[in-house]
Design an enzyme around this catalytic site. Sequence first.
Site, PDB file in Angstrom:
ATOM      1  N   SER A 139       6.670   2.273  -3.613  1.00 14.97           N
ATOM      2  CA  SER A 139       7.734   2.854  -2.806  1.00 14.97           C
ATOM      3  C   SER A 139       7.786   4.351  -3.089  1.00 14.97           C
ATOM      4  O   SER A 139       6.738   5.000  -3.174  1.00 14.97           O
ATOM      5  CB  SER A 139       9.057   2.145  -3.125  1.00 14.97           C
ATOM      6  OG  SER A 139      10.095   2.690  -2.365  1.00 14.97           O
ATOM      7  N   TYR A 153      10.294   8.875   6.581  1.00 13.00           N
ATOM      8  CA  TYR A 153       9.577   8.416   5.380  1.00 13.00           C
ATOM      9  C   TYR A 153      10.522   7.544   4.555  1.00 13.00           C
ATOM     10  O   TYR A 153      10.171   6.444   4.128  1.00 13.00           O
ATOM     11  CB  TYR A 153       9.100   9.634   4.584  1.00 13.00           C
ATOM     12  CG  TYR A 153       8.351   9.303   3.312  1.00 13.00           C
ATOM     13  CD1 TYR A 153       7.036   8.839   3.364  1.00 13.00           C
ATOM     14  CD2 TYR A 153       8.947   9.482   2.068  1.00 13.00           C
ATOM     15  CE1 TYR A 153       6.338   8.553   2.187  1.00 13.00           C
ATOM     16  CE2 TYR A 153       8.257   9.200   0.893  1.00 13.00           C
ATOM     17  CZ  TYR A 153       6.952   8.735   0.957  1.00 13.00           C
ATOM     18  OH  TYR A 153       6.267   8.450  -0.208  1.00 13.00           O
ATOM     19  N   LYS A 157      10.335   3.484   3.496  1.00 14.27           N
ATOM     20  CA  LYS A 157      10.358   2.993   2.107  1.00 14.27           C
ATOM     21  C   LYS A 157      11.614   2.142   1.839  1.00 14.27           C
ATOM     22  O   LYS A 157      11.556   1.202   1.057  1.00 14.27           O
ATOM     23  CB  LYS A 157      10.271   4.176   1.129  1.00 14.27           C
ATOM     24  CG  LYS A 157       8.955   4.960   1.211  1.00 14.27           C
ATOM     25  CD  LYS A 157       7.744   4.142   0.781  1.00 14.27           C
ATOM     26  CE  LYS A 157       6.490   5.005   0.651  1.00 14.27           C
ATOM     27  NZ  LYS A 157       5.311   4.264   0.200  1.00 14.27           N
TER      28      LYS A 157
HETATM   29  P1  NDP Z   1      -2.755  10.248  -0.698  1.00 13.68           P
HETATM   30  O1  NDP Z   1      -2.569  10.898   0.630  1.00 13.68           O
HETATM   31  O2  NDP Z   1      -3.529  10.966  -1.742  1.00 13.68           O
HETATM   32  O3  NDP Z   1      -3.384   8.794  -0.535  1.00 13.68           O
HETATM   33  C1  NDP Z   1      -2.884   7.907   0.433  1.00 13.68           C
HETATM   34  C2  NDP Z   1      -3.848   6.757   0.587  1.00 13.68           C
HETATM   35  O4  NDP Z   1      -3.371   5.881   1.596  1.00 13.68           O
HETATM   36  C3  NDP Z   1      -5.230   7.225   1.011  1.00 13.68           C
HETATM   37  O5  NDP Z   1      -6.205   6.469   0.358  1.00 13.68           O
HETATM   38  C4  NDP Z   1      -5.225   6.929   2.513  1.00 13.68           C
HETATM   39  O6  NDP Z   1      -6.502   6.684   3.025  1.00 13.68           O
HETATM   40  C5  NDP Z   1      -4.424   5.645   2.527  1.00 13.68           C
HETATM   41  N1  NDP Z   1      -3.948   5.313   3.857  1.00 13.68           N
HETATM   42  C6  NDP Z   1      -3.144   6.018   4.685  1.00 13.68           C
HETATM   43  N2  NDP Z   1      -2.945   5.357   5.837  1.00 13.68           N
HETATM   44  C7  NDP Z   1      -3.647   4.200   5.742  1.00 13.68           C
HETATM   45  C8  NDP Z   1      -3.848   3.090   6.593  1.00 13.68           C
HETATM   46  N3  NDP Z   1      -3.295   3.029   7.822  1.00 13.68           N
HETATM   47  N4  NDP Z   1      -4.620   2.070   6.157  1.00 13.68           N
HETATM   48  C9  NDP Z   1      -5.186   2.107   4.944  1.00 13.68           C
HETATM   49  N5  NDP Z   1      -5.072   3.139   4.075  1.00 13.68           N
HETATM   50  C10 NDP Z   1      -4.302   4.171   4.484  1.00 13.68           C
HETATM   51  O7  NDP Z   1      -1.262   9.946  -1.221  1.00 13.68           O
HETATM   52  P2  NDP Z   1      -0.694   9.281  -2.549  1.00 13.68           P
HETATM   53  O8  NDP Z   1      -1.771   8.789  -3.411  1.00 13.68           O
HETATM   54  O9  NDP Z   1       0.281  10.216  -3.096  1.00 13.68           O
HETATM   55  O10 NDP Z   1       0.110   8.057  -1.910  1.00 13.68           O
HETATM   56  C11 NDP Z   1      -0.022   6.720  -2.363  1.00 13.68           C
HETATM   57  C12 NDP Z   1       1.331   6.028  -2.236  1.00 13.68           C
HETATM   58  O11 NDP Z   1       2.239   6.613  -3.164  1.00 13.68           O
HETATM   59  C13 NDP Z   1       1.976   6.162  -0.854  1.00 13.68           C
HETATM   60  O12 NDP Z   1       2.549   4.923  -0.485  1.00 13.68           O
HETATM   61  C14 NDP Z   1       3.067   7.206  -1.072  1.00 13.68           C
HETATM   62  O13 NDP Z   1       4.133   7.042  -0.179  1.00 13.68           O
HETATM   63  C15 NDP Z   1       3.469   6.905  -2.514  1.00 13.68           C
HETATM   64  N6  NDP Z   1       4.129   8.010  -3.202  1.00 13.68           N
HETATM   65  C16 NDP Z   1       3.441   9.133  -3.573  1.00 13.68           C
HETATM   66  C17 NDP Z   1       4.106  10.151  -4.239  1.00 13.68           C
HETATM   67  C18 NDP Z   1       3.419  11.401  -4.668  1.00 13.68           C
HETATM   68  O14 NDP Z   1       4.092  12.280  -5.220  1.00 13.68           O
HETATM   69  N7  NDP Z   1       2.134  11.558  -4.478  1.00 13.68           N
HETATM   70  C19 NDP Z   1       5.552  10.060  -4.552  1.00 13.68           C
HETATM   71  C20 NDP Z   1       6.166   8.841  -4.117  1.00 13.68           C
HETATM   72  C21 NDP Z   1       5.467   7.854  -3.477  1.00 13.68           C
HETATM   73  P3  NDP Z   1      -7.252   7.690   4.047  1.00 13.68           P
HETATM   74  O15 NDP Z   1      -8.134   8.500   3.154  1.00 13.68           O
HETATM   75  O16 NDP Z   1      -7.989   6.747   4.923  1.00 13.68           O
HETATM   76  O17 NDP Z   1      -6.199   8.502   4.769  1.00 13.68           O
END
Ligand code: NDP
Length: 286
Positions: A139, A153, A157
């Site tokens: 989340s 967003y 969540k």
């Molecule tokens: P990134 O953008 O680095 O990674 C996101 C990942 O999700 C990528 O691998 C992306 O793949 C994949 N993705 C997006 N859309 C889809 C889809 N339709 N189907 C399959 N894969 C998909 O972000 P984060 O690592 O930061 O995010 C990971 C999770 O952590 C998310 O749920 C985010 O909301 C949550 N989060 C992150 C925070 C942060 O500070 N970074 C804080 C709070 C929560 P692709 O390369 O194909 O786009």
Amino acid sequence: MTTASGNRVWFITGASKGLGRAFTLAALEAGDRVVALARDTAPLDELVAAHEGRLLALPLDVTDRDAVFAAVARAVEHFGRLDIVVNNAGILHLGMLEEFTEAQARAQMETNFFGALWVSQAVMPHLRARGSGHILQISSIGALGGFPSNGMYSASKFALEGMSEALAMEAAAFGVKVTIVQPGGYWTDLYTTGLTATEPLEAYDPLRAELQKQWAEGSVDSDPRLAAEAVMHLVASDDPPLRLLLGSMVYDLAFDISRRRMDTWAAWEEVSRAAEHAIPAPGDPA
Ligand code: NDP
């Protein structure tokens, strides 16, 4: 009982980069096997080669329900079972609510909410039959409360968390655990290349400028490996919590928001209580 480290099978969505990749690396370092799902699996090629037989990379867009069920079936067929499922794939679409097009609003929900719902539905029959398993729903700090320009967003969540609380209660009798993981800020592509935004309305420029100032002053971003370390502690627990906060900033904010919520409820207690009064239902004998 949790399955011992070194003998677990993970299913991680959005594993190509960011937090998902950090979780994948941590699981591999622990000697576990991983099914890493990504829309584009090319960034995982090197890892697959380096961990022969322990890492299966499969293409998956989590918004495609049929593809999700097929990927779960393929994963179970390949490794024989799943122990830990991480619903991590997510996108961030920034913008004031008035600015959102219908397609943008729906896209935010499709990935962050429906994607996790489809994966949860697809893995449940398998975990239920095995009588074990742990589903981690990634989340956000955005589900602690609504924030300007983060409304959709946060909505995605909040929806994920509501669904996951119910799932935790429904799944408990089958030995399946659910944890909602609430990360604060981590260095990933979420705020850079992963970010999309609405067409800005001029009326919100002053608020946008104020927010940018606040973010520049107050944002604390950490190494995703720290989030992965916390997740490894979490999955090692025989009694994992329903919710886990990741980071001091999000921890303090959770308490601050909860206290303010309780103060507001208390201030309006009289009005709230007066809105309930047992009366006979229409047609009941007096
Ligand atoms: P990134 O953008 O680095 O990674 C996101 C990942 O999700 C990528 O691998 C992306 O793949 C994949 N993705 C997006 N859309 C889809 C889809 N339709 N189907 C399959 N894969 C998909 O972000 P984060 O690592 O930061 O995010 C990971 C999770 O952590 C998310 O749920 C985010 O909301 C949550 N989060 C992150 C925070 C942060 O500070 N970074 C804080 C709070 C929560 P692709 O390369 O194909 O786009």
